[in-house]
Design a protein around this motif. Structure first.
Motif, PDB file in Angstrom:
ATOM      1  N   ASN A  22       0.957  -1.273  -0.006  1.00 35.12           N
ATOM      2  CA  ASN A  22      -0.024   0.040   0.179  1.00 35.12           C
ATOM      3  C   ASN A  22       0.702   1.459  -0.055  1.00 35.12           C
ATOM      4  O   ASN A  22       0.371   2.181  -0.556  1.00 35.12           O
ATOM      5  CB  ASN A  22      -0.915   0.008   1.148  1.00 35.12           C
ATOM      6  CG  ASN A  22      -2.284  -0.500   0.740  1.00 35.12           C
ATOM      7  OD1 ASN A  22      -2.770  -0.375  -0.336  1.00 35.12           O
ATOM      8  ND2 ASN A  22      -2.703  -1.317   1.838  1.00 35.12           N
ATOM      9  N   LYS A  23       1.863   1.301   0.628  1.00 33.29           N
ATOM     10  CA  LYS A  23       2.929   2.454   0.759  1.00 33.29           C
ATOM     11  C   LYS A  23       3.263   2.512  -0.724  1.00 33.29           C
ATOM     12  O   LYS A  23       3.781   3.899  -0.910  1.00 33.29           O
ATOM     13  CB  LYS A  23       3.810   2.249   1.837  1.00 33.29           C
ATOM     14  CG  LYS A  23       3.380   2.412   3.225  1.00 33.29           C
ATOM     15  CD  LYS A  23       4.512   2.144   4.291  1.00 33.29           C
ATOM     16  CE  LYS A  23       4.137   2.021   5.898  1.00 33.29           C
ATOM     17  NZ  LYS A  23       4.953   1.912   6.456  1.00 33.29           N
ATOM     18  N   LEU A  24       3.834   1.630  -1.308  1.00 35.54           N
ATOM     19  CA  LEU A  24       4.436   1.600  -2.733  1.00 35.54           C
ATOM     20  C   LEU A  24       3.300   2.101  -3.633  1.00 35.54           C
ATOM     21  O   LEU A  24       3.503   2.896  -4.554  1.00 35.54           O
ATOM     22  CB  LEU A  24       5.083   0.347  -3.147  1.00 35.54           C
ATOM     23  CG  LEU A  24       6.163  -0.009  -2.448  1.00 35.54           C
ATOM     24  CD1 LEU A  24       6.537  -1.572  -2.650  1.00 35.54           C
ATOM     25  CD2 LEU A  24       7.512   0.748  -2.659  1.00 35.54           C
ATOM     26  N   ASP A  25       2.043   1.690  -3.368  1.00 33.79           N
ATOM     27  CA  ASP A  25       0.860   2.288  -4.064  1.00 33.79           C
ATOM     28  C   ASP A  25       0.556   3.759  -4.019  1.00 33.79           C
ATOM     29  O   ASP A  25       0.370   4.403  -4.981  1.00 33.79           O
ATOM     30  CB  ASP A  25      -0.361   1.353  -3.775  1.00 33.79           C
ATOM     31  CG  ASP A  25      -1.524   1.552  -4.668  1.00 33.79           C
ATOM     32  OD1 ASP A  25      -1.422   1.722  -5.947  1.00 33.79           O
ATOM     33  OD2 ASP A  25      -2.706   1.330  -4.127  1.00 33.79           O
ATOM     34  N   ASP A  26       0.688   4.003  -2.724  1.00 32.74           N
ATOM     35  CA  ASP A  26       0.663   5.441  -2.475  1.00 32.74           C
ATOM     36  C   ASP A  26       1.695   6.356  -3.372  1.00 32.74           C
ATOM     37  O   ASP A  26       1.332   7.386  -3.804  1.00 32.74           O
ATOM     38  CB  ASP A  26       0.920   5.901  -0.921  1.00 32.74           C
ATOM     39  CG  ASP A  26      -0.500   5.306  -0.182  1.00 32.74           C
ATOM     40  OD1 ASP A  26      -1.525   5.162  -0.873  1.00 32.74           O
ATOM     41  OD2 ASP A  26      -0.351   5.210   1.088  1.00 32.74           O
ATOM     42  N   GLU A  27       2.685   5.837  -3.311  1.00 34.98           N
ATOM     43  CA  GLU A  27       4.052   6.548  -4.136  1.00 34.98           C
ATOM     44  C   GLU A  27       3.479   6.483  -5.650  1.00 34.98           C
ATOM     45  O   GLU A  27       3.902   7.659  -6.213  1.00 34.98           O
ATOM     46  CB  GLU A  27       5.508   5.825  -3.965  1.00 34.98           C
ATOM     47  CG  GLU A  27       5.893   5.923  -2.258  1.00 34.98           C
ATOM     48  CD  GLU A  27       7.217   5.089  -2.308  1.00 34.98           C
ATOM     49  OE1 GLU A  27       7.713   4.774  -3.012  1.00 34.98           O
ATOM     50  OE2 GLU A  27       7.191   4.866  -0.922  1.00 34.98           O
ATOM     51  N   LEU A  28       3.163   5.390  -6.064  1.00 36.53           N
ATOM     52  CA  LEU A  28       2.551   5.323  -7.485  1.00 36.53           C
ATOM     53  C   LEU A  28       1.620   6.485  -7.768  1.00 36.53           C
ATOM     54  O   LEU A  28       1.832   7.056  -8.841  1.00 36.53           O
ATOM     55  CB  LEU A  28       2.228   3.708  -7.759  1.00 36.53           C
ATOM     56  CG  LEU A  28       1.851   3.702  -9.356  1.00 36.53           C
ATOM     57  CD1 LEU A  28       2.902   4.202 -10.344  1.00 36.53           C
ATOM     58  CD2 LEU A  28       1.294   2.316  -9.422  1.00 36.53           C
ATOM     59  N   GLU A  29       0.585   6.409  -6.926  1.00 35.62           N
ATOM     60  CA  GLU A  29      -0.185   7.366  -7.054  1.00 35.62           C
ATOM     61  C   GLU A  29       0.260   8.959  -6.997  1.00 35.62           C
ATOM     62  O   GLU A  29      -0.334   9.789  -7.976  1.00 35.62           O
ATOM     63  CB  GLU A  29      -1.570   7.349  -6.094  1.00 35.62           C
ATOM     64  CG  GLU A  29      -2.489   6.334  -6.268  1.00 35.62           C
ATOM     65  CD  GLU A  29      -3.628   6.345  -4.948  1.00 35.62           C
ATOM     66  OE1 GLU A  29      -3.437   5.637  -4.159  1.00 35.62           O
ATOM     67  OE2 GLU A  29      -4.338   7.254  -5.305  1.00 35.62           O
ATOM     68  N   ALA A  30       1.190   9.399  -6.359  1.00 35.73           N
ATOM     69  CA  ALA A  30       1.797  10.510  -6.372  1.00 35.73           C
ATOM     70  C   ALA A  30       2.468  10.797  -7.575  1.00 35.73           C
ATOM     71  O   ALA A  30       2.540  11.885  -8.029  1.00 35.73           O
ATOM     72  CB  ALA A  30       2.646  10.731  -5.070  1.00 35.73           C
ATOM     73  N   ALA A  31       3.384   9.680  -7.827  1.00 36.29           N
ATOM     74  CA  ALA A  31       3.754   9.915  -9.152  1.00 36.29           C
ATOM     75  C   ALA A  31       3.252  10.566 -10.505  1.00 36.29           C
ATOM     76  O   ALA A  31       3.516  11.127 -11.120  1.00 36.29           O
ATOM     77  CB  ALA A  31       4.817   8.702  -9.372  1.00 36.29           C
TER      78      ALA A  31
END
Length: 92
Positions: A22-31
Motif C-alpha cells: 500500500n505504501k508503494l501504491d501511494d507512491e505510485l499515485e503521487a507519481a
C-alpha cells in the motif's frame, strides 16, 4: 489475497505484506499526480518488484479468481491512471 500482474500471472500475497505494498501504491499515485514519467516508472517497478518478492507464484493452470489486478511493467501512465480506484490499485 490473489493478485494478477497483467501479462505475468497470479501471486498469492499474505495479508501482512499488503501494508508495504500500500505504501508503494501511494507512491505510485503521487507519481501519477505529479505527471513525472521517471518517478512514475520507478514507482511502478518498485510496486511490481515488491509484489513478486513477497508473493507466492500460483501455477499457470490455477483457476483462482484475482482479487486485484496490477498493470504490466511497461504500462503507460494514462493506462495506470485509469486503473486507479478511490484507494489506488491496492485498497487499504
Amino acid at each position: 489475497m490473489i493478485v494478477r500482474i497483467m501479462g505475468e500471472g497470479q501471486l498469492d500475497i499474505a495479508p501482512g505484506d499488503l501494508t508495504a505494498l500500500n505504501k508503494l501504491d501511494d507512491e505510485l499515485e503521487a507519481a501519477i499526480d505529479s505527471g513525472d514519467e521517471t518517478r512514475f516508472r520507478t514507482a511502478l517497478h518498485d510496486l511490481l518488484d515488491n509484489a513478486r518478492k513477497v508473493g507466492r507464484v500460483l501455477p499457470e493452470d490455477s483457476l483462482e479468481p484475482s482479487e486485484l489486478i496490477l498493470p504490466p511493467a511497461d504500462a503507460a501512465m494514462d493506462e495506470v491512471r485509469k486503473m486507479l480506484g478511490d484507494e489506488g490499485l491496492i485498497p487499504d
